[in-house]
Design a protein around this motif. Structure first.
Motif, mmCIF file in Angstrom:
data_model
loop_
_atom_site.group_PDB
_atom_site.id
_atom_site.type_symbol
_atom_site.label_atom_id
_atom_site.label_comp_id
_atom_site.label_asym_id
_atom_site.label_seq_id
_atom_site.Cartn_x
_atom_site.Cartn_y
_atom_site.Cartn_z
ATOM 1 N N SER A 79 0.123 5.083 11.090
ATOM 2 C CA SER A 79 0.172 4.292 12.315
ATOM 3 C C SER A 79 -1.159 3.562 12.508
ATOM 4 O O SER A 79 -2.182 3.927 11.918
ATOM 5 C CB SER A 79 0.462 5.191 13.515
ATOM 6 O OG SER A 79 -0.583 6.127 13.678
ATOM 7 N N THR A 80 -1.140 2.541 13.318
ATOM 8 C CA THR A 80 -2.334 1.776 13.657
ATOM 9 C C THR A 80 -3.165 1.487 12.401
ATOM 10 O O THR A 80 -4.308 1.934 12.239
ATOM 11 C CB THR A 80 -3.196 2.526 14.694
ATOM 12 O OG1 THR A 80 -2.367 3.118 15.691
ATOM 13 C CG2 THR A 80 -4.147 1.564 15.388
ATOM 14 N N LEU A 81 -2.574 0.738 11.519
ATOM 15 C CA LEU A 81 -3.193 0.478 10.221
ATOM 16 C C LEU A 81 -4.575 -0.148 10.340
ATOM 17 O O LEU A 81 -4.830 -0.997 11.208
ATOM 18 C CB LEU A 81 -2.287 -0.427 9.396
ATOM 19 C CG LEU A 81 -1.070 0.246 8.765
ATOM 20 C CD1 LEU A 81 -0.081 -0.804 8.277
ATOM 21 C CD2 LEU A 81 -1.482 1.165 7.636
ATOM 22 N N GLU A 82 -5.455 0.290 9.450
ATOM 23 C CA GLU A 82 -6.805 -0.265 9.337
ATOM 24 C C GLU A 82 -6.950 -0.882 7.945
ATOM 25 O O GLU A 82 -6.221 -0.532 7.017
ATOM 26 C CB GLU A 82 -7.840 0.834 9.548
ATOM 27 C CG GLU A 82 -7.739 1.517 10.895
ATOM 28 C CD GLU A 82 -8.753 2.636 11.047
ATOM 29 O OE1 GLU A 82 -9.517 2.895 10.083
ATOM 30 O OE2 GLU A 82 -8.784 3.258 12.135
ATOM 31 N N LEU A 83 -7.926 -1.788 7.818
ATOM 32 C CA LEU A 83 -8.145 -2.445 6.528
ATOM 33 C C LEU A 83 -8.375 -1.416 5.416
ATOM 34 O O LEU A 83 -7.924 -1.577 4.278
ATOM 35 C CB LEU A 83 -9.333 -3.399 6.603
ATOM 36 C CG LEU A 83 -9.176 -4.602 7.533
ATOM 37 C CD1 LEU A 83 -10.453 -5.446 7.519
ATOM 38 C CD2 LEU A 83 -7.981 -5.454 7.134
ATOM 39 N N GLY A 84 -9.063 -0.354 5.775
ATOM 40 C CA GLY A 84 -9.396 0.680 4.790
ATOM 41 C C GLY A 84 -8.202 1.493 4.310
ATOM 42 O O GLY A 84 -8.337 2.304 3.394
ATOM 43 N N ASP A 85 -7.051 1.285 4.926
ATOM 44 C CA ASP A 85 -5.858 2.008 4.480
ATOM 45 C C ASP A 85 -5.206 1.331 3.277
ATOM 46 O O ASP A 85 -4.247 1.870 2.706
ATOM 47 C CB ASP A 85 -4.834 2.098 5.615
ATOM 48 C CG ASP A 85 -5.348 2.878 6.816
ATOM 49 O OD1 ASP A 85 -4.902 2.597 7.949
ATOM 50 O OD2 ASP A 85 -6.215 3.753 6.610
ATOM 51 N N SER A 86 -5.717 0.161 2.904
ATOM 52 C CA SER A 86 -5.199 -0.517 1.708
ATOM 53 C C SER A 86 -5.435 0.364 0.503
ATOM 54 O O SER A 86 -6.568 0.765 0.208
ATOM 55 C CB SER A 86 -5.922 -1.861 1.520
ATOM 56 O OG SER A 86 -5.613 -2.748 2.565
ATOM 57 N N ALA A 87 -4.370 0.683 -0.186
ATOM 58 C CA ALA A 87 -4.468 1.637 -1.288
ATOM 59 C C ALA A 87 -3.142 1.733 -2.015
ATOM 60 O O ALA A 87 -2.128 1.199 -1.560
ATOM 61 C CB ALA A 87 -4.842 3.032 -0.755
ATOM 62 N N LEU A 88 -3.182 2.431 -3.138
ATOM 63 C CA LEU A 88 -1.953 2.817 -3.831
ATOM 64 C C LEU A 88 -1.617 4.226 -3.353
ATOM 65 O O LEU A 88 -2.447 5.132 -3.449
ATOM 66 C CB LEU A 88 -2.157 2.810 -5.348
ATOM 67 C CG LEU A 88 -0.952 3.217 -6.203
ATOM 68 C CD1 LEU A 88 0.173 2.196 -6.081
ATOM 69 C CD2 LEU A 88 -1.364 3.371 -7.673
ATOM 70 N N TYR A 89 -0.429 4.410 -2.811
ATOM 71 C CA TYR A 89 -0.008 5.716 -2.332
ATOM 72 C C TYR A 89 0.973 6.294 -3.343
ATOM 73 O O TYR A 89 2.027 5.724 -3.605
ATOM 74 C CB TYR A 89 0.616 5.602 -0.938
ATOM 75 C CG TYR A 89 -0.425 5.278 0.095
ATOM 76 C CD1 TYR A 89 -0.754 3.958 0.381
ATOM 77 C CD2 TYR A 89 -1.126 6.290 0.747
ATOM 78 C CE1 TYR A 89 -1.747 3.646 1.303
ATOM 79 C CE2 TYR A 89 -2.116 5.994 1.674
ATOM 80 C CZ TYR A 89 -2.422 4.673 1.937
ATOM 81 O OH TYR A 89 -3.412 4.373 2.846
ATOM 82 N N LEU A 90 0.584 7.430 -3.883
ATOM 83 C CA LEU A 90 1.363 8.085 -4.928
ATOM 84 C C LEU A 90 2.034 9.329 -4.391
ATOM 85 O O LEU A 90 1.428 10.122 -3.676
ATOM 86 C CB LEU A 90 0.455 8.467 -6.097
ATOM 87 C CG LEU A 90 -0.128 7.311 -6.907
ATOM 88 C CD1 LEU A 90 -1.261 7.801 -7.797
ATOM 89 C CD2 LEU A 90 0.952 6.658 -7.758
#
Lengths: 114, 114
Positions: A79-90
């Motif tokens: 929730s409430t996405l931040e720029l730092g949440d950009s990632a590959l989620y495995l």
């Protein structure tokens, strides 16, 4: 036997939005775990589920949550996405929970937060 | 707390040469140890794991690793590199408790030159 399936494969969101990622484990596998992969932090453990119960949680803020359904499929929500949440989620599945288990990984969901 | 250190973020070898990827771990109790490989745009695939049987562990694709408790090491080797071995390699550790949480090293990118 089909492998671990993650959907969607790619996702673009903007800051403040929320996102739900889905993982279907290998048939018969009851344990699902999630990892975040970024160039800076590498692979970091998010959570582990077994029989619909969260068994372990990594060091992530409460904005990251997950659940597992009775058919072992799992979802994670940010929730409430931040720029730092950009990632590959495995997502990874295994027959049972516990150390020493062989994990089977999906190809991941690439999340970009703009 | 457990940790994993992979020495060398990039390793370059010639085709046919020995591959040696280094991994040192920190754990207060004998851990489970793993090597995973990740090809571009894919998830991770288990190469081999150590769970306290033989200290020399043989994996897929000709890779092997030796557990050395005195050196807290679990280095990955392959006698002869193939072009198809070019990928990123991750060493990981988990405890012997009831959790499947893996702690990964930062990864080593293996380049194989013709």
């Amino acid at each position: 036997k089909a492998g671990v399936t993650q959907t969607p494969r790619y996702l673009i969101k903007t800051r403040g939005q929320q996102v739900t990622l889905s993982c279907s484990p290998i048939s018969g596998h009851r344990s699902v775990s999630w990892y975040q992969q970024t160039p800076g932090q590498g692979l970091q453990f998010l959570f582990e589920y077994f029989s619909e119960t969260q068994r372990n949680k990594g060091n992530f803020p409460g904005r990251f949550s997950g659940r597992q359904f009775s058919n072992s499929r799992s979802e994670m929500n940010v929730s409430t996405l931040e720029l730092g949440d950009s990632a590959l989620y495995l997502c990874a599945s295994s027959l049972a929970a516990g150390g020493g288990e062989k994990l089977f990984f999906g190809s991941g969901t690439q999340l970009s937060v703009l | 707390a457990q940790s994993v250190t992979q020495l060398g973020s990039h390793v370059s070898v010639s085709e046919g040469a020995l591959v040696l990827l280094r991994c040192n771990y920190s754990s207060s109790v004998p851990p489970y140890l793993f090597w995973y490989v990740q090809y571009p745009n894919q998830g991770l695939q288990l190469l081999l794991k150590y769970t306290s049987a033989a200290t020399l562990v043989k994996g897929i694709n000709g890779f092997e690793a030796e557990f050395k408790k005195s050196e807290t090491s679990f280095h990955l080797t392959k006698p002869s590199a193939h072009m198809s071995d070019a990928a990123e390699y991750f060493c990981a550790v988990s405890d012997r408790g009831n959790t499947g949480k893996l702690i990964f090293g930062q990864g080593t990118t293996l380049q194989v030159k013709p």
